[in-house]
Scaffold this motif. Structure first.
Motif, PDB file in Angstrom:
ATOM      1  N   GLY A 211     -22.421  19.501   7.182  1.00  0.00           N
ATOM      2  CA  GLY A 211     -22.911  18.247   6.627  1.00  0.00           C
ATOM      3  C   GLY A 211     -24.210  18.415   5.861  1.00  0.00           C
ATOM      4  O   GLY A 211     -25.041  19.257   6.164  1.00  0.00           O
ATOM      5  N   GLY A 212     -24.381  17.618   4.866  1.00  0.00           N
ATOM      6  CA  GLY A 212     -25.585  17.605   4.046  1.00  0.00           C
ATOM      7  C   GLY A 212     -25.357  16.724   2.845  1.00  0.00           C
ATOM      8  O   GLY A 212     -24.230  16.244   2.619  1.00  0.00           O
ATOM      9  N   PRO A 213     -26.386  16.481   2.029  1.00  0.00           N
ATOM     10  CA  PRO A 213     -26.231  15.564   0.895  1.00  0.00           C
ATOM     11  C   PRO A 213     -25.074  15.908  -0.036  1.00  0.00           C
ATOM     12  O   PRO A 213     -24.432  15.018  -0.586  1.00  0.00           O
ATOM     13  N   SER A 214     -24.770  17.197  -0.203  1.00  0.00           N
ATOM     14  CA  SER A 214     -23.711  17.582  -1.143  1.00  0.00           C
ATOM     15  C   SER A 214     -22.316  17.302  -0.614  1.00  0.00           C
ATOM     16  O   SER A 214     -21.338  17.404  -1.367  1.00  0.00           O
ATOM     17  N   ASN A 215     -22.187  16.946   0.658  1.00  0.00           N
ATOM     18  CA  ASN A 215     -20.866  16.675   1.231  1.00  0.00           C
ATOM     19  C   ASN A 215     -20.647  15.204   1.568  1.00  0.00           C
ATOM     20  O   ASN A 215     -19.744  14.865   2.337  1.00  0.00           O
ATOM     21  N   PHE A 216     -21.484  14.355   1.000  1.00  0.00           N
ATOM     22  CA  PHE A 216     -21.278  12.905   1.025  1.00  0.00           C
ATOM     23  C   PHE A 216     -21.236  12.416  -0.421  1.00  0.00           C
ATOM     24  O   PHE A 216     -21.917  12.967  -1.292  1.00  0.00           O
ATOM     25  N   THR A 223     -19.463   5.145   1.803  1.00  0.00           N
ATOM     26  CA  THR A 223     -19.924   6.529   1.878  1.00  0.00           C
ATOM     27  C   THR A 223     -18.763   7.421   2.301  1.00  0.00           C
ATOM     28  O   THR A 223     -18.219   7.275   3.402  1.00  0.00           O
ATOM     29  N   TYR A 224     -18.388   8.342   1.424  1.00  0.00           N
ATOM     30  CA  TYR A 224     -17.271   9.249   1.677  1.00  0.00           C
ATOM     31  C   TYR A 224     -17.784  10.584   2.205  1.00  0.00           C
ATOM     32  O   TYR A 224     -18.848  11.072   1.787  1.00  0.00           O
ATOM     33  N   LEU A 225     -17.009  11.192   3.086  1.00  0.00           N
ATOM     34  CA  LEU A 225     -17.200  12.587   3.461  1.00  0.00           C
ATOM     35  C   LEU A 225     -16.204  13.432   2.675  1.00  0.00           C
ATOM     36  O   LEU A 225     -15.036  13.046   2.516  1.00  0.00           O
ATOM     37  N   ILE A 226     -16.664  14.594   2.193  1.00  0.00           N
ATOM     38  CA  ILE A 226     -15.803  15.483   1.422  1.00  0.00           C
ATOM     39  C   ILE A 226     -15.937  16.908   1.957  1.00  0.00           C
ATOM     40  O   ILE A 226     -16.828  17.207   2.755  1.00  0.00           O
ATOM     41  N   ASP A 227     -15.040  17.784   1.528  1.00  0.00           N
ATOM     42  CA  ASP A 227     -15.097  19.232   1.807  1.00  0.00           C
ATOM     43  C   ASP A 227     -14.975  19.534   3.302  1.00  0.00           C
ATOM     44  O   ASP A 227     -15.973  19.541   4.033  1.00  0.00           O
ATOM     45  N   PHE A 228     -13.771  19.864   3.726  1.00  0.00           N
ATOM     46  CA  PHE A 228     -13.496  19.999   5.167  1.00  0.00           C
ATOM     47  C   PHE A 228     -13.060  21.407   5.582  1.00  0.00           C
ATOM     48  O   PHE A 228     -12.419  21.564   6.610  1.00  0.00           O
ATOM     49  N   GLU A 229     -13.443  22.421   4.822  1.00  0.00           N
ATOM     50  CA  GLU A 229     -13.003  23.767   5.179  1.00  0.00           C
ATOM     51  C   GLU A 229     -13.673  24.301   6.441  1.00  0.00           C
ATOM     52  O   GLU A 229     -13.198  25.274   7.039  1.00  0.00           O
ATOM     53  N   THR A 230     -14.783  23.691   6.876  1.00  0.00           N
ATOM     54  CA  THR A 230     -15.450  24.129   8.108  1.00  0.00           C
ATOM     55  C   THR A 230     -15.163  23.191   9.287  1.00  0.00           C
ATOM     56  O   THR A 230     -15.845  23.256  10.313  1.00  0.00           O
ATOM     57  N   LEU A 231     -14.170  22.337   9.172  1.00  0.00           N
ATOM     58  CA  LEU A 231     -13.856  21.373  10.223  1.00  0.00           C
ATOM     59  C   LEU A 231     -13.514  22.090  11.531  1.00  0.00           C
ATOM     60  O   LEU A 231     -12.768  23.073  11.554  1.00  0.00           O
TER      61      LEU A 231
END
Length: 331
Positions: A211-216, A223-231
């Motif tokens: 998580g961090g600013p670049s993944n919202f 507010t969307y969450l994106i990029d889930f390769e580390t889930l």
């Protein structure tokens, strides 16, 4: 990868690409002739994990949080992945228009905290059966692994294994760097981690992992969450650490940023004394110095980067004291 193979991958998802833009390595913005926009993203090669990610994210989507993930009811969302000529899986997800939140905006940071809490609550309820891809219970071994790697880099410098300026810097500051690492270990041992890890069904959440600013992404819908390769499955403190770290390290460790994130999170879900203790563990480990010495792609191994990293570590002591005060007030 050239535009032609990317166009072919998009076609196998059932869409025609009229325009393709490379965002960064492994991520492409694809526009169709009808104006629809998608993200084509390379994922890690573990297909079983990708299938697990898809199952749990679809459950989370049904609970309301805004996620950039496929909709299997749409033609372009029917396939989970396509394998490239190099044997790499790609996923196609909606391109979320909007903007990245800014750590300079406390309202943006509160929105990130709210979105993360909603994701955790929905993810917790969506975890079924035996937890797959869980890191609950692994914190002691993970911290020891990082501490050993850090010690190896310091030993290499003592033996003059880097360039002379790097060797001199590490030799001069090795005691301070190792002190921060040992403090993180002491914080973990004195925390409530073991009791938390014994009850993963109660304490575990679906963790974004980076998580961090670049993944919202913020837009008029929320507010969307994106990029889930580390889930993966973890304690919520790990995600909170990641969001706080990635939001504060480039902004002089301004505690008001972290306070906004935590306050947003607390609007949705309670935080316990142990949650705050566990956030502190990873914040105290000299992670930025560790990344520079690795070296991490974004942090080249130079004296100036090491100086910046150590200056960052030195600010964390007072930051953690403010976090203690916040926890005492809101626990």
């Amino acid at each position: 990868m050239s535009e032609q193979p990317i166009s072919s991958i998009a076609k196998r998802f059932g869409i025609k690409a009229s325009r393709i833009k490379k965002i960064r390595k492994g991520i492409y913005r694809v526009v169709t002739p009808g104006g629809k926009i998608f993200s084509l993203k390379r994922m890690p090669k573990q297909l079983a994990r990708l299938q697990w990610t898809d199952r749990v994210l679809r459950r989370v989507q049904n609970s309301g949080p805004l996620l950039a993930w496929r909709n299997p009811q749409m033609p372009e969302g029917r396939r989970l992945y396509v394998i490239s000529q190099k044997g790499e899986p790609y996923v196609l997800t909606p391109w979320i228009s909007g903007r990245e939140p800014s750590p300079r905006s406390l309202s943006d940071m509160r929105a990130c905290g709210v979105a993360l809490a909603h994701f955790h609550l929905a993810g917790h309820s969506g975890l079924r059966g035996k937890f797959a891809y869980s890191r609950i219970g692994s914190w002691h071994s993970t911290l020891r692994y990082r501490q050993r790697n850090l010690q190896k880099k310091i030993t290499k410098a003592i033996r003059n294994g880097f360039s002379p300026p790097i060797n001199r810097f590490v030799k001069q500051h090795r005691s301070e760097i190792l002190h921060y690492s040992n403090q993180a270990g002491a914080l973990l041992r004195s925390s409530g981690y073991r009791s938390y890890s014994r009850n993963p069904r109660q304490t575990g959440v679906l963790s974004h992992g980076d998580g961090g600013p670049s993944n919202f992404i913020l837009n008029e819908k929320g507010t969307y969450l994106i990029d889930f390769e580390t889930l993966h499955v973890d304690l919520r403190a790990y995600d909170l650490f990641r969001v706080i770290y990635n939001s504060c390290k480039d902004y002089n460790w301004n505690f008001e940023i972290a306070k906004a994130i935590l306050t947003g999170y607390r609007k949705v879900a309670k935080l316990s004394k142990t949650d705050y203790e566990l956030i502190q563990v990873w914040l105290r480990f000299p992670y930025t110095t560790y990344l520079v010495l690795s070296p991490f792609e974004r942090f080249p191994l130079t004296t100036s980067w090491l100086q910046w990293a150590l200056a960052s570590e030195r600010k964390i002591g007072s930051f953690l004291q403010k976090l203690d005060n916040y926890a005492a007030k809101h626990n």
